[in-house]
Scaffold this active site. Structure first.
Site, PDB file in Angstrom:
ATOM      1  N   TRP A   1       0.839  -1.193   0.000  1.00 30.91           N
ATOM      2  CA  TRP A   1       0.000   0.000   0.000  1.00 30.91           C
ATOM      3  C   TRP A   1       0.875   1.244   0.000  1.00 30.91           C
ATOM      4  O   TRP A   1       2.051   1.190   0.365  1.00 30.91           O
ATOM      5  CB  TRP A   1      -1.052   0.010   1.123  1.00 30.91           C
ATOM      6  N   ASN A   2       0.292   2.370  -0.439  1.00 32.69           N
ATOM      7  CA  ASN A   2       1.034   3.621  -0.617  1.00 32.69           C
ATOM      8  C   ASN A   2       0.378   4.762   0.138  1.00 32.69           C
ATOM      9  O   ASN A   2      -0.826   4.715   0.412  1.00 32.69           O
ATOM     10  CB  ASN A   2       1.055   4.015  -2.100  1.00 32.69           C
TER      11      ASN A   2
ATOM     12  N   HIS B   1      -9.896  15.829 -12.767  1.00 30.60           N
ATOM     13  CA  HIS B   1     -10.448  16.212 -11.462  1.00 30.60           C
ATOM     14  C   HIS B   1     -11.743  16.974 -11.579  1.00 30.60           C
ATOM     15  O   HIS B   1     -12.137  17.412 -12.652  1.00 30.60           O
ATOM     16  CB  HIS B   1      -9.407  16.995 -10.637  1.00 30.60           C
TER      17      HIS B   1
ATOM     18  N   HIS C   1     -15.098  25.858  -4.854  1.00 34.72           N
ATOM     19  CA  HIS C   1     -13.742  26.157  -5.345  1.00 34.72           C
ATOM     20  C   HIS C   1     -13.580  27.643  -5.629  1.00 34.72           C
ATOM     21  O   HIS C   1     -12.495  28.200  -5.457  1.00 34.72           O
ATOM     22  CB  HIS C   1     -13.488  25.336  -6.608  1.00 34.72           C
TER      23      HIS C   1
ATOM     24  N   HIS D   1      -6.872  19.585  -7.038  1.00 33.95           N
ATOM     25  CA  HIS D   1      -7.098  19.835  -8.468  1.00 33.95           C
ATOM     26  C   HIS D   1      -5.926  19.295  -9.287  1.00 33.95           C
ATOM     27  O   HIS D   1      -5.180  20.045  -9.912  1.00 33.95           O
ATOM     28  CB  HIS D   1      -7.328  21.335  -8.709  1.00 33.95           C
TER      29      HIS D   1
ATOM     30  N   ASP E   1     -14.235  20.050 -10.085  1.00 32.63           N
ATOM     31  CA  ASP E   1     -14.276  21.366  -9.431  1.00 32.63           C
ATOM     32  C   ASP E   1     -15.654  21.539  -8.796  1.00 32.63           C
ATOM     33  O   ASP E   1     -16.667  21.587  -9.513  1.00 32.63           O
ATOM     34  CB  ASP E   1     -14.114  22.496 -10.447  1.00 32.63           C
TER      35      ASP E   1
HETATM   36  C1  23J Z   1      -7.087  28.049  -9.327  1.00 38.92           C
HETATM   37  C2  23J Z   1      -6.962  29.235 -10.012  1.00 38.92           C
HETATM   38  C3  23J Z   1      -7.162  29.283 -11.375  1.00 38.92           C
HETATM   39  C4  23J Z   1      -7.518  28.127 -12.031  1.00 38.92           C
HETATM   40  C5  23J Z   1      -7.668  26.917 -11.352  1.00 38.92           C
HETATM   41  C6  23J Z   1      -7.431  26.908 -10.005  1.00 38.92           C
HETATM   42  C7  23J Z   1      -8.070  25.683 -12.058  1.00 38.92           C
HETATM   43  O1  23J Z   1      -8.060  25.581 -13.250  1.00 38.92           O
HETATM   44  C8  23J Z   1      -8.626  24.542 -11.328  1.00 38.92           C
HETATM   45  O2  23J Z   1      -8.034  23.454 -11.296  1.00 38.92           O
HETATM   46  O3  23J Z   1      -9.730  24.672 -10.817  1.00 38.92           O
HETATM   47  S1  23J Z   1      -7.803  28.174 -13.762  1.00 38.92           S
HETATM   48 MN    MN Z   2      -9.887  22.489 -10.741  1.00 40.79          MN
END
Ligand code: 23J
Ligand code: MN
Length: 259
Positions: free
Chosen positions: A62-63, A74, A80, A70, A76
């Protein structure tokens, strides 16, 4: 069992429906977004062995994994972005699970992107797609097929120049149409984030994040295999880890589509 689920199992077994993996491999070489140096950056993935059938665990492997929420393919969540921070049920652990499943509308702009890596999907172009394939229904995933996932080396995937990254995305007006006019579940892209590479310079910055998450919509980034999906007729399942108050999560995104 309901008729439709019996038929689903039957069609998967017969191969008239197939499951498509829309997920990129996740590992230490998975690229992470590069923001201007005044901002904090997200750590890339590290994997450390806890034990591997050895002194530390004779019969088991295991790790330990560490990464930003992100990273790679992934999810969002609305929380976020600052525009979504006060919405109800806006985090990975509180979004209703019904919002992880929906029909996919796949908009192919691969040709446009091969001519212009900064291509933005305009409302006019969206309406052209709808004239051909029908209006995007409420609760759909809108997936922007750009061919970007074919860029397997990090440098061309990020495509940075002196003025920052160059990759395709959504015109700010299109994000409004999709969030407010079409009431989508969310949008998915092949690129590292759901905003165009140059979107940090747009007014407002990162308009797709601001609009989508302000409207409680979801983002899916770094998808692949969109060329295996029809413009309409597939279903996409994108269920993030149930991270308490999580802003996003690496995840396995799968589609069920006619073979
Ligand atoms: C934080 C700031 C700008 C961006 C992002 C994150 C992402 O693309 C993200 O992974 O949500 S553009
Ligand atoms: Mn993202």
């Amino acid at each position: 069992m309901s008729g439709v689920l019996t038929q689903l199992v039957d069609e998967l077994n017969r191969g008239t429906l197939k499951v498509v993996d829309l997920t990129q491999p996740l590992g230490p070489s998975t690229p992470v977004i590069g923001l201007p140096p005044i901002f904090a950056s997200s750590p890339g993935m590290t994997i450390d062995v806890i034990s591997k059938y050895d002194d530390k665990g004779p019969a088991w492997y295991w790790n330990t994994i560490r990464m930003g929420e992100h990273t790679g393919t992934h999810f969002d969540a609305p929380i976020h972005w600052i525009t979504g921070k006060d919405l109800p049920n806006n985090a990975c652990d509180t979004i209703p699970v019904s919002r992880f499943v929906g029909p996919a509308c796949v908009i192919d702009v691969t040709g446009d992107v091969s001519r212009d890596p900064d291509f933005l999907l305009t409302p006019e172009r969206l309406e052209e797609w709808e004239a051909e394939h029908g209006r995007i229904p409420g609760g759909a995933w809108v997936l922007l097929r750009t061919g970007w996932s074919r860029r397997s080396d990090v440098a061309s995937f990020i495509n940075a120049r002196e003025d920052g990254p160059h990759s395709p995305g959504f015109d700010a007006r299109t994000s409004k149409v999709l969030a407010e006019g079409r009431d989508v579940l969310g949008v998915g892209v092949e690129t590292i984030g759901t905003d165009a590479g140059q979107a940090g310079t747009f007014d407002p910055p990162f308009p797709n994040h601001a609009t989508m998450h302000g409207a409680g919509k979801i983002g899916l980034a770094s998808l692949c295999n969109l060329h295996q999906l029809p413009p309409t007729g597939a279903i996409v399942i994108a269920a993030p880890l149930k991270i308490v108050n999580g802003s996003g999560s690496p995840l396995r995104v799968i589609a069920i589509t006619p073979a």
